[in-house]
Design a protein around this motif. Structure first.
Motif, short mmCIF file in Angstrom:
data_model
loop_
_atom_site.label_atom_id
_atom_site.label_comp_id
_atom_site.label_asym_id
_atom_site.label_seq_id
_atom_site.Cartn_x
_atom_site.Cartn_y
_atom_site.Cartn_z
N UNK A 61 14.32 -32.10 27.73
CA UNK A 61 14.70 -33.44 27.29
C UNK A 61 13.97 -34.48 28.12
N UNK A 62 13.32 -35.42 27.44
CA UNK A 62 12.63 -36.49 28.15
C UNK A 62 12.33 -37.60 27.17
N UNK A 63 12.73 -38.83 27.52
CA UNK A 63 12.42 -39.96 26.65
C UNK A 63 10.95 -40.28 26.68
N UNK A 64 10.22 -39.84 27.72
CA UNK A 64 8.81 -40.12 27.85
C UNK A 64 7.95 -39.08 27.13
N UNK A 65 8.56 -38.16 26.42
CA UNK A 65 7.83 -37.10 25.75
C UNK A 65 6.88 -37.66 24.71
N UNK A 66 5.62 -37.26 24.80
CA UNK A 66 4.65 -37.71 23.83
C UNK A 66 4.20 -36.57 22.93
N UNK A 67 4.33 -35.34 23.40
CA UNK A 67 3.91 -34.18 22.63
C UNK A 67 5.10 -33.27 22.38
N UNK A 68 5.18 -32.79 21.16
CA UNK A 68 6.24 -31.89 20.74
C UNK A 68 5.62 -30.55 20.37
N UNK A 69 6.10 -29.47 20.97
CA UNK A 69 5.67 -28.13 20.62
C UNK A 69 6.84 -27.44 19.95
N UNK A 70 6.64 -27.04 18.70
CA UNK A 70 7.70 -26.43 17.90
C UNK A 70 7.37 -24.96 17.66
N UNK A 71 8.25 -24.09 18.10
CA UNK A 71 8.13 -22.68 17.79
C UNK A 71 9.05 -22.37 16.62
N UNK A 72 8.47 -21.89 15.53
CA UNK A 72 9.24 -21.60 14.32
C UNK A 72 9.43 -20.10 14.21
N UNK A 73 10.63 -19.70 13.77
CA UNK A 73 10.83 -18.29 13.52
C UNK A 73 12.28 -17.86 13.49
N UNK A 74 12.44 -16.56 13.38
CA UNK A 74 13.75 -15.92 13.32
C UNK A 74 13.68 -14.69 14.21
N UNK A 75 14.48 -14.68 15.27
CA UNK A 75 14.46 -13.56 16.23
C UNK A 75 14.92 -12.24 15.61
N UNK A 76 15.58 -12.31 14.47
CA UNK A 76 16.10 -11.09 13.82
C UNK A 76 15.14 -10.54 12.76
N UNK A 77 13.90 -11.05 12.72
CA UNK A 77 12.89 -10.58 11.75
C UNK A 77 11.60 -10.19 12.46
N UNK A 78 11.71 -9.46 13.53
CA UNK A 78 10.62 -8.91 14.33
C UNK A 78 9.48 -9.92 14.55
N UNK A 79 8.30 -9.72 13.95
CA UNK A 79 7.15 -10.58 14.24
C UNK A 79 7.33 -12.03 13.80
N UNK A 80 8.34 -12.31 12.99
CA UNK A 80 8.62 -13.70 12.60
C UNK A 80 9.01 -14.53 13.82
N UNK A 81 9.36 -13.87 14.92
CA UNK A 81 9.77 -14.57 16.14
C UNK A 81 8.59 -14.96 17.03
N UNK A 82 7.37 -14.80 16.56
CA UNK A 82 6.19 -15.09 17.39
C UNK A 82 6.21 -16.52 17.92
#
Length: 165
Positions: free
Chosen positions: A7-28
């Motif tokens: 958490x940071x109000x000064x954040x300029x870059x957002x890194x989003x990891x998308x996936x589902x931990x219950x679908x093996x490689x979908x959790x990459x």
């Protein structure tokens, strides 16, 4: 699921990891975000996300964004593809077809493009998966690719560069 890890109000870059931990490689994408937690990335917010389109569009407004997701394009498992989504369209069939986000990233990008609401920077790191069946754990090639993407993303957000290192 949207879970902010830094958490940071000064954040300029957002890194989003998308996936589902219950679908093996979908959790990459989630595995990349997990490992990035250990990096000292100033001004970077790390988020885990299910990939639901409307939520993604809300999340990335006005931010520079890097997204990491599993892909299923027929390439060998562990293949990494970096795509500047402001320059290139992403075919629906590239993203993991067995994932839990049926109306997801590709649709969010194209809707954002049509509405003129894409972020100022939007980059996808796609990691080609091999196994999207139910269960936990990444395949070996995907685990190796996750390590490589962690380094690439850390370097890219650390330098503030708009091009890959």
């Amino acid at each position: 699921m949207v879970e902010s890890l830094v958490e940071s109000e000064a954040t300029s870059t957002l890194v989003i990891g998308i996936g589902n931990r219950q679908r093996k490689d979908d959790a990459a994408g989630l595995a990349v975000v997990d490992q990035l937690r250990d990096e000292a990335l100033d001004g970077v917010e790390l988020v885990e996300h299910s990939g639901e389109a409307a939520s993604l569009m809300d999340l990335w407004q006005g931010r520079e964004v890097l997204v990491i997701d599993a892909t299923s394009s027929g390439q060998p498992a562990g293949t990494i593809r970096r795509v500047d989504l402001l320059e290139e369209q992403l075919a629906d069939e590239v993203l993991a077809t067995c994932s839990s986000h049926a109306f997801g990233l590709a649709q969010a990008v194209e809707l954002g493009r049509a509405l003129g609401e894409l972020p100022p920077r939007l980059v996808l790191y796609g990691i080609e998966g091999a196994d999207f069946s139910h269960g936990e754990g990444l395949s070996g090639a995907v685990e190796e690719a996750v390590e490589e993407v962690v380094g690439e993303v850390a370097s890219e957000v650390g330098s503030g560069a708009s091009e890959a290192p």
